[in-house]
Structure formats: C-alpha cells, structure tokens
Design a protein around this motif. Structure first.
Motif, PDB file in Angstrom:
ATOM      1  N   PRO A 141       0.815  -1.229   0.000  1.00  0.00           N
ATOM      2  CA  PRO A 141       0.000   0.000   0.000  1.00  0.00           C
ATOM      3  C   PRO A 141       0.843   1.272   0.000  1.00  0.00           C
ATOM      4  N   VAL A 142       1.989   1.252   0.693  1.00  0.00           N
ATOM      5  CA  VAL A 142       2.850   2.427   0.713  1.00  0.00           C
ATOM      6  C   VAL A 142       3.365   2.712  -0.686  1.00  0.00           C
ATOM      7  N   ALA A 143       3.834   1.699  -1.378  1.00  0.00           N
ATOM      8  CA  ALA A 143       4.351   1.882  -2.737  1.00  0.00           C
ATOM      9  C   ALA A 143       3.245   2.361  -3.679  1.00  0.00           C
ATOM     10  N   ALA A 144       2.053   1.805  -3.553  1.00  0.00           N
ATOM     11  CA  ALA A 144       0.935   2.211  -4.414  1.00  0.00           C
ATOM     12  C   ALA A 144       0.565   3.667  -4.178  1.00  0.00           C
ATOM     13  N   THR A 145       0.474   4.074  -2.929  1.00  0.00           N
ATOM     14  CA  THR A 145       0.100   5.457  -2.624  1.00  0.00           C
ATOM     15  C   THR A 145       1.177   6.428  -3.069  1.00  0.00           C
ATOM     16  N   LEU A 146       2.437   6.092  -2.830  1.00  0.00           N
ATOM     17  CA  LEU A 146       3.519   6.980  -3.253  1.00  0.00           C
ATOM     18  C   LEU A 146       3.547   7.128  -4.767  1.00  0.00           C
ATOM     19  N   SER A 147       3.254   6.068  -5.497  1.00  0.00           N
ATOM     20  CA  SER A 147       3.224   6.186  -6.952  1.00  0.00           C
ATOM     21  C   SER A 147       2.054   7.053  -7.400  1.00  0.00           C
ATOM     22  N   LEU A 148       0.914   6.992  -6.687  1.00  0.00           N
ATOM     23  CA  LEU A 148      -0.223   7.864  -7.000  1.00  0.00           C
ATOM     24  C   LEU A 148       0.151   9.325  -6.795  1.00  0.00           C
ATOM     25  N   VAL A 149       0.795   9.618  -5.681  1.00  0.00           N
ATOM     26  CA  VAL A 149       1.179  10.997  -5.389  1.00  0.00           C
ATOM     27  C   VAL A 149       2.213  11.482  -6.407  1.00  0.00           C
ATOM     28  N   ALA A 190      -7.061  27.096   3.855  1.00  0.00           N
ATOM     29  CA  ALA A 190      -6.573  27.431   5.194  1.00  0.00           C
ATOM     30  C   ALA A 190      -5.671  26.316   5.706  1.00  0.00           C
ATOM     31  N   VAL A 191      -4.666  26.688   6.431  1.00  0.00           N
ATOM     32  CA  VAL A 191      -3.754  25.708   7.020  1.00  0.00           C
ATOM     33  C   VAL A 191      -4.497  24.943   8.101  1.00  0.00           C
ATOM     34  N   GLN A 192      -4.343  23.643   8.094  1.00  0.00           N
ATOM     35  CA  GLN A 192      -5.004  22.796   9.084  1.00  0.00           C
ATOM     36  C   GLN A 192      -4.357  23.015  10.448  1.00  0.00           C
ATOM     37  N   GLU A 193      -5.182  23.283  11.439  1.00  0.00           N
ATOM     38  CA  GLU A 193      -4.667  23.505  12.783  1.00  0.00           C
ATOM     39  C   GLU A 193      -4.675  22.209  13.570  1.00  0.00           C
ATOM     40  N   GLY A 194      -3.792  22.125  14.530  1.00  0.00           N
ATOM     41  CA  GLY A 194      -3.717  20.936  15.365  1.00  0.00           C
ATOM     42  C   GLY A 194      -2.889  19.857  14.705  1.00  0.00           C
ATOM     43  N   PRO A 195      -2.862  18.692  15.326  1.00  0.00           N
ATOM     44  CA  PRO A 195      -2.065  17.598  14.772  1.00  0.00           C
ATOM     45  C   PRO A 195      -2.646  17.131  13.437  1.00  0.00           C
ATOM     46  N   VAL A 196      -1.757  16.857  12.497  1.00  0.00           N
ATOM     47  CA  VAL A 196      -2.155  16.378  11.180  1.00  0.00           C
ATOM     48  C   VAL A 196      -2.191  14.852  11.235  1.00  0.00           C
ATOM     49  N   PRO A 197      -3.340  14.254  10.887  1.00  0.00           N
ATOM     50  CA  PRO A 197      -3.403  12.791  10.923  1.00  0.00           C
ATOM     51  C   PRO A 197      -2.494  12.183   9.859  1.00  0.00           C
ATOM     52  N   VAL A 198      -1.957  11.030  10.167  1.00  0.00           N
ATOM     53  CA  VAL A 198      -1.083  10.313   9.251  1.00  0.00           C
ATOM     54  C   VAL A 198      -1.755   8.995   8.898  1.00  0.00           C
ATOM     55  N   GLY A 251       1.982   6.270   5.827  1.00  0.00           N
ATOM     56  CA  GLY A 251       2.836   7.203   6.540  1.00  0.00           C
ATOM     57  C   GLY A 251       2.739   8.624   6.012  1.00  0.00           C
ATOM     58  N   LEU A 252       1.840   8.873   5.048  1.00  0.00           N
ATOM     59  CA  LEU A 252       1.681  10.204   4.472  1.00  0.00           C
ATOM     60  C   LEU A 252       0.714  11.035   5.304  1.00  0.00           C
ATOM     61  N   ALA A 253       1.005  12.329   5.414  1.00  0.00           N
ATOM     62  CA  ALA A 253       0.121  13.244   6.130  1.00  0.00           C
ATOM     63  C   ALA A 253      -1.161  13.414   5.336  1.00  0.00           C
ATOM     64  N   GLY A 290      -7.621  22.101 -14.381  1.00  0.00           N
ATOM     65  CA  GLY A 290      -6.886  21.435 -13.321  1.00  0.00           C
ATOM     66  C   GLY A 290      -7.187  22.000 -11.952  1.00  0.00           C
ATOM     67  N   LEU A 291      -6.786  21.254 -10.951  1.00  0.00           N
ATOM     68  CA  LEU A 291      -6.914  21.694  -9.561  1.00  0.00           C
ATOM     69  C   LEU A 291      -5.508  21.909  -9.024  1.00  0.00           C
ATOM     70  N   PRO A 292      -5.129  23.178  -8.755  1.00  0.00           N
ATOM     71  CA  PRO A 292      -3.816  23.415  -8.166  1.00  0.00           C
ATOM     72  C   PRO A 292      -3.810  22.970  -6.701  1.00  0.00           C
ATOM     73  N   VAL A 293      -2.817  22.166  -6.352  1.00  0.00           N
ATOM     74  CA  VAL A 293      -2.737  21.612  -5.004  1.00  0.00           C
ATOM     75  C   VAL A 293      -1.325  21.754  -4.456  1.00  0.00           C
ATOM     76  N   MET A 294      -1.229  21.545  -3.138  1.00  0.00           N
ATOM     77  CA  MET A 294       0.061  21.519  -2.455  1.00  0.00           C
ATOM     78  C   MET A 294       0.144  20.211  -1.698  1.00  0.00           C
ATOM     79  N   GLY A 295       1.258  19.519  -1.846  1.00  0.00           N
ATOM     80  CA  GLY A 295       1.476  18.266  -1.135  1.00  0.00           C
ATOM     81  C   GLY A 295       2.873  18.220  -0.574  1.00  0.00           C
ATOM     82  N   GLU A 296       3.241  17.098  -0.021  1.00  0.00           N
ATOM     83  CA  GLU A 296       4.579  16.961   0.552  1.00  0.00           C
ATOM     84  C   GLU A 296       5.663  17.148  -0.501  1.00  0.00           C
TER      85      GLU A 296
END
Length: 154
Positions: free
Chosen positions: A7-15, A84-92, A97-99, A120-126
C-alpha cells in the motif's frame, strides 16, 4: 512487513503521478480501470468528487459538499492551493505514513474555480505544488459535483 510495503508503494506512486506537471508530455497507457481520474459518487445528501483510481481506496484528494454548501471539505494527501492551514495535529495514514489534510475550502476559491472552469486543480502536497489534471471526459463529472453543491460555471 510486505502487507505494509505494497500500500505504501501504491500510494507513493499515486502521489508522484499526480505531482507531474501538466506541461510534461505524458502518454497514459494505463487501462481505464487503473487510471487516475475524477470520479463522482453520492452518499445521501453528500456529493463526493475524488481524484484517484476508480472503485478503490486509492485517492489523492476527495472533495465533499451538500446542496447549498458554500464550503467544500477537502480530504487527502494534497490540499487545494490557498486553503486554510489545518490547525492541530495532522493525521497520518497508518498504511502509507503520508500526512492527510482535512480542510474546508470556499466554493468560490481560486483553486476550486480553476477546477470548475479551467483544466486542473492546483494543489500543495509533501512534494510541493502540482496540478491535478482535468480531461475532457472529466468535465461532466466535475460539473455534476458543482451543480450538486449549488455552484455553476462562470
């Protein structure tokens, strides 16, 4: 251990795929069932627009709204630009292991206007900023989502 690596490899390839710039020439030879695209579903009064692999839990982002909402809830490994920036702890995500972000975005924000009216949808990720592409076939699905929420094309 192997049950976590797949699952980690699959999700990282999606991102990584989603983070590709639209300006790059990409030939998509993936069968439609395994391809990243926009998908619309409904759960009661709530419409859910997800960018990911059809009929799977492999999503990059999911947008939800109910009729008349002026805010869209955005959940995923990327966040619409300008949200808006998410406040508090970010779930992982325990499998990848991705935020995971979970934020409200104004339906008339620049990012959602780009999704609704452009390509397109402009986004911000890790991995930094990216655009999630919209194909001609995706436009009807996206229009259906915004019609459900109460917003239309300009």
């Amino acid at each position: 251990m192997l049950k976590y690596l797949i699952p980690v490899a699959a999700t990282l390839s999606l991102v990584a795929f989603a983070a590709q710039s639209r300006s790059e020439a990409v030939i998509d030879e993936t069968p439609l069932e395994g391809r990243l695209a926009w998908h619309l579903s409904h759960e009661g009064e709530t419409a859910k627009l997800a960018y990911g692999v059809a009929h799977s839990d492999q999503i990059v982002i999911m947008l939800t709204c109910a009729p008349g909402d002026r805010q869209v809830q955005a959940f995923g490994v990327v966040t619409p630009t300008g949200a808006a920036v998410q406040e508090g702890p970010v779930p992982v995500d325990p499998l990848t292991g991705l935020a995971m972000s979970d934020v409200a975005v104004d339906i008339d924000s620049e990012a959602l206007t780009s999704l609704r009216d452009r390509d397109g949808l402009p986004v911000m990720g890790e991995a930094g900023p990216a655009d999630l592409p919209v194909t001609q076939g995706d436009k009807a699905v996206i229009d259906g989502f915004f019609s459900h929420c109460g917003a239309t094309r300009a």
